[in-house]
Design a protein around this motif. Sequence first.
Motif, PDB file in Angstrom:
ATOM      1  N   MET A  67       0.822  -1.210   0.000  1.00  0.00           N
ATOM      2  CA  MET A  67       0.000   0.000   0.000  1.00  0.00           C
ATOM      3  C   MET A  67       0.854   1.257   0.000  1.00  0.00           C
ATOM      4  O   MET A  67       1.946   1.271   0.556  1.00  0.00           O
ATOM      5  CB  MET A  67      -0.909   0.021   1.222  1.00  0.00           C
ATOM      6  CG  MET A  67      -1.982  -1.001   1.203  1.00  0.00           C
ATOM      7  SD  MET A  67      -3.119  -0.698   2.553  1.00  0.00           S
ATOM      8  CE  MET A  67      -3.538  -2.366   2.984  1.00  0.00           C
ATOM      9  N   ASP A  68       0.318   2.309  -0.615  1.00  0.00           N
ATOM     10  CA  ASP A  68       0.942   3.628  -0.526  1.00  0.00           C
ATOM     11  C   ASP A  68       0.532   4.256   0.795  1.00  0.00           C
ATOM     12  O   ASP A  68      -0.659   4.369   1.093  1.00  0.00           O
ATOM     13  CB  ASP A  68       0.498   4.522  -1.685  1.00  0.00           C
ATOM     14  CG  ASP A  68       1.115   4.112  -3.006  1.00  0.00           C
ATOM     15  OD1 ASP A  68       2.182   3.465  -2.985  1.00  0.00           O
ATOM     16  OD2 ASP A  68       0.533   4.435  -4.054  1.00  0.00           O
ATOM     17  N   ALA A  86       0.394 -10.573   2.169  1.00  0.00           N
ATOM     18  CA  ALA A  86      -0.023 -10.933   3.520  1.00  0.00           C
ATOM     19  C   ALA A  86       1.131 -10.648   4.479  1.00  0.00           C
ATOM     20  O   ALA A  86       2.281 -10.970   4.188  1.00  0.00           O
ATOM     21  CB  ALA A  86      -0.415 -12.407   3.581  1.00  0.00           C
ATOM     22  N   VAL A  87       0.820 -10.009   5.600  1.00  0.00           N
ATOM     23  CA  VAL A  87       1.839  -9.656   6.586  1.00  0.00           C
ATOM     24  C   VAL A  87       1.352  -9.974   7.990  1.00  0.00           C
ATOM     25  O   VAL A  87       0.166 -10.187   8.226  1.00  0.00           O
ATOM     26  CB  VAL A  87       2.237  -8.160   6.506  1.00  0.00           C
ATOM     27  CG1 VAL A  87       2.895  -7.825   5.190  1.00  0.00           C
ATOM     28  CG2 VAL A  87       1.042  -7.261   6.758  1.00  0.00           C
ATOM     29  N   ARG A  88       2.303  -9.950   8.898  1.00  0.00           N
ATOM     30  CA  ARG A  88       2.048 -10.073  10.329  1.00  0.00           C
ATOM     31  C   ARG A  88       2.903  -9.027  11.012  1.00  0.00           C
ATOM     32  O   ARG A  88       4.069  -8.853  10.661  1.00  0.00           O
ATOM     33  CB  ARG A  88       2.459 -11.462  10.800  1.00  0.00           C
ATOM     34  CG  ARG A  88       2.446 -11.581  12.306  1.00  0.00           C
ATOM     35  CD  ARG A  88       3.447 -12.654  12.711  1.00  0.00           C
ATOM     36  NE  ARG A  88       3.453 -12.808  14.133  1.00  0.00           N
ATOM     37  CZ  ARG A  88       4.513 -12.553  14.875  1.00  0.00           C
ATOM     38  NH1 ARG A  88       5.635 -12.153  14.343  1.00  0.00           N
ATOM     39  NH2 ARG A  88       4.464 -12.703  16.171  1.00  0.00           N
ATOM     40  N   TRP A 131      -8.595 -10.701   4.886  1.00  0.00           N
ATOM     41  CA  TRP A 131      -8.418 -12.016   5.502  1.00  0.00           C
ATOM     42  C   TRP A 131      -7.517 -11.821   6.710  1.00  0.00           C
ATOM     43  O   TRP A 131      -6.532 -11.085   6.656  1.00  0.00           O
ATOM     44  CB  TRP A 131      -7.742 -12.982   4.513  1.00  0.00           C
ATOM     45  CG  TRP A 131      -7.246 -14.240   5.157  1.00  0.00           C
ATOM     46  CD1 TRP A 131      -7.980 -15.354   5.449  1.00  0.00           C
ATOM     47  CD2 TRP A 131      -5.920 -14.513   5.611  1.00  0.00           C
ATOM     48  NE1 TRP A 131      -7.180 -16.303   6.051  1.00  0.00           N
ATOM     49  CE2 TRP A 131      -5.911 -15.812   6.157  1.00  0.00           C
ATOM     50  CE3 TRP A 131      -4.726 -13.780   5.606  1.00  0.00           C
ATOM     51  CZ2 TRP A 131      -4.769 -16.392   6.696  1.00  0.00           C
ATOM     52  CZ3 TRP A 131      -3.587 -14.367   6.143  1.00  0.00           C
ATOM     53  CH2 TRP A 131      -3.616 -15.651   6.679  1.00  0.00           C
ATOM     54  N   SER A 132      -7.849 -12.473   7.815  1.00  0.00           N
ATOM     55  CA  SER A 132      -6.989 -12.411   8.995  1.00  0.00           C
ATOM     56  C   SER A 132      -7.006 -13.752   9.710  1.00  0.00           C
ATOM     57  O   SER A 132      -7.967 -14.519   9.601  1.00  0.00           O
ATOM     58  CB  SER A 132      -7.428 -11.299   9.955  1.00  0.00           C
ATOM     59  OG  SER A 132      -8.719 -11.567  10.465  1.00  0.00           O
ATOM     60  N   LEU A 139      -5.160  -7.847   2.351  1.00  0.00           N
ATOM     61  CA  LEU A 139      -6.227  -7.014   1.801  1.00  0.00           C
ATOM     62  C   LEU A 139      -6.409  -7.310   0.320  1.00  0.00           C
ATOM     63  O   LEU A 139      -5.438  -7.418  -0.425  1.00  0.00           O
ATOM     64  CB  LEU A 139      -5.854  -5.536   1.982  1.00  0.00           C
ATOM     65  CG  LEU A 139      -6.877  -4.510   1.503  1.00  0.00           C
ATOM     66  CD1 LEU A 139      -8.028  -4.419   2.489  1.00  0.00           C
ATOM     67  CD2 LEU A 139      -6.219  -3.147   1.362  1.00  0.00           C
ATOM     68  N   LYS A 140      -7.667  -7.441  -0.085  1.00  0.00           N
ATOM     69  CA  LYS A 140      -8.020  -7.628  -1.494  1.00  0.00           C
ATOM     70  C   LYS A 140      -9.055  -6.562  -1.847  1.00  0.00           C
ATOM     71  O   LYS A 140     -10.163  -6.561  -1.307  1.00  0.00           O
ATOM     72  CB  LYS A 140      -8.594  -9.025  -1.706  1.00  0.00           C
ATOM     73  CG  LYS A 140      -8.974  -9.319  -3.137  1.00  0.00           C
ATOM     74  CD  LYS A 140      -9.510 -10.744  -3.243  1.00  0.00           C
ATOM     75  CE  LYS A 140      -9.907 -11.074  -4.646  1.00  0.00           C
ATOM     76  NZ  LYS A 140     -10.477 -12.436  -4.736  1.00  0.00           N
TER      77      LYS A 140
END
Length: 167
Positions: free
Chosen positions: A20-21, A46-48, A66-67, A111-112
């Motif tokens: 993301m910006d 996907a990140v954590r 999604w989480s 995020l989608k």
Amino acid sequence: MFCTVVRAADAGVEQAPDGMDVRVLNRGQHGSMATFAFPASSVGRAVRHWSVTELWYVLRGAATVWSAPCTPDGRAPDAGGGAGDPSADGQTVDLSAGDSLHIPAETAFQLKVCDAGPFEAVAVTMPPWSGPHEALLVDGAWPVPAEDRVVSAPTLRAGGPADADAL
């Protein structure tokens, strides 16, 4: 001066580890605030996060998040049946303008963005965002286009955050 004002027009734009910006608006001792944007039809990495909790407020657009909680050793769970199956080992929620979202620390998320238009939100992180070493790439629910896979964020290593000096 007791208060600090940062004008959005004066804040630089950076790319977050998920793609993301991000425009950092302000930061204090206990938190930081930014806006972020993602184009229509985009899928973020996907990140954590190791230690920050995020609160989002959606300004415009629509997306699915999604989480999933991470395992005791700090790893994100398998995203289920692989890319495209976000339901296993996690949850999905739909977001649109006016919604807010809480992402606890040590939660894997992705995020989608919907096809209808770009996604924009305000996010607050607590404690303040410390840099790209805070976010670790994990397996997510949706495939990310190959050209979007190269990032400065480290991949997840068991035992704690990557060495920030190595970034």
